[in-house]
Design an enzyme around this catalytic site. Structure first.
Site, short mmCIF file in Angstrom:
data_model
loop_
_atom_site.label_atom_id
_atom_site.label_comp_id
_atom_site.label_asym_id
_atom_site.label_seq_id
_atom_site.Cartn_x
_atom_site.Cartn_y
_atom_site.Cartn_z
N LYS A 13 -0.05 -5.61 -9.40
CA LYS A 13 0.37 -6.81 -8.66
C LYS A 13 -0.79 -7.48 -7.95
CE LYS A 13 3.42 -4.62 -6.16
NZ LYS A 13 3.20 -3.25 -6.69
N ARG A 88 10.89 -4.23 0.15
CA ARG A 88 10.86 -2.91 -0.45
C ARG A 88 12.23 -2.22 -0.45
NH1 ARG A 88 5.12 -0.26 1.64
NH2 ARG A 88 3.76 -1.89 0.80
N ARG A 127 -8.62 2.90 -8.78
CA ARG A 127 -8.64 1.59 -8.14
C ARG A 127 -9.74 1.50 -7.08
NH1 ARG A 127 -3.06 -0.52 -5.82
NH2 ARG A 127 -3.27 1.32 -4.47
N ARG A 160 -9.21 3.53 -1.27
CA ARG A 160 -8.25 3.69 -0.19
C ARG A 160 -7.94 5.17 0.02
NH1 ARG A 160 -3.82 -0.93 -1.98
NH2 ARG A 160 -4.97 -2.75 -1.23
N ARG A 171 4.62 8.12 -3.40
CA ARG A 171 4.92 6.68 -3.31
C ARG A 171 5.81 6.23 -4.46
NH1 ARG A 171 -0.78 3.97 -2.96
NH2 ARG A 171 0.45 2.04 -2.91
#
Length: 227
Positions: A13, A88, A127, A160, A171
């Site tokens: 996203k 969410r 990432r 991160r 998650r």
């Protein structure tokens, strides 16, 4: 054109939002980003959110909705926006729908990027995120031109803290139990669109732009009719 990007964490996203920003010149609205900005700017809602965060508590939906309301009222959203990472839960989706109705803003399309869980873990652990502008890259699928340096602002690319396999699996479990049910919610609104997020980044971008091209023809100029 008012859009929402939907999909599991690591579906791409953030990466696709950057391309949409450049293509349509509309801002990305990430709840994390606007929450931090509201706190820095010491807005009323930002200070309310800070109280909960300082106490180690989750920021209530009502406060998040208030911050989103403030952000949607900014002039750069006049011609559209890209919601990323919110809502969410079903309760958040209903509250957001009520807010947009009150603000006379129409949600034009919810774009879902479908990626199997088996690919998500590898995507997220690889990432890299810019510490300056927040742009997202991947060491394999979407590498920066210069290792460790953001293509957009020249900022440092970092990992991160929660981009590890154990956290990602947790998650994903939360996504499937809390967020995935929103698919039917937006399908019933007639604005839901699914794309194959497993394709190459550029292919996904092209699929998205092609799908939105027909939508643009149906939207009044500058979306002014619902602002």
């Amino acid at each position: 054109m008012n859009l929402m990007l939907f999909g599991a964490p690591g579906a791409g996203k953030g990466t696709q939002a950057k391309f949409l920003i450049e293509k349509y010149n509309i801002p990305q609205i990430s709840t994390g980003d606007i929450l931090r900005a509201a706190i820095v700017d010491k807005t009323t809602m930002g200070m309310e959110a800070k109280k909960f965060m300082d106490a180690g508590q989750l920021v209530p939906d009502s406060t998040i909705i208030g911050i989103i309301k403030d952000r949607l009222a900014v002039a750069d959203c006049k011609n559209g926006f890209i919601l990323d990472g919110f809502p969410r839960t079903l309760a958040q989706a209903e509250a957001l729908g009520e807010l947009m109705e009150n603000m006379k803003i129409k949600l034009d399309k919810v774009i879902s990027l479908n990626v199997p869980d088996s690919l998500i873990v590898g995507r997220i652990t690889g990432r890299r995120v810019c510490s300056g502008c927040g742009a997202s890259f991947h060491v394999e699928f979407n590498p920066s031109k210069k290792d460790g340096v953001c293509d957009y602002c020249g900022g440092e690319l970092t990992i991160r803290k929660d981009d590890n396999a154990e956290t990602v699996k947790s998650r994903l479990e939360a996504y499937h139990s809390q967020t995935a049910p929103l698919i039917d919610f937006y399908k019933n609104m007639g604005v839901f669109m699914e794309l194959d997020g497993t394709n190459d980044v550029s292919e996904v971008t092209n699929d998205m732009i092609n799908a939105l091209s027909s939508l643009i023809l149906q939207i009044p100029t500058a979306s002014s009719s619902y602002l």
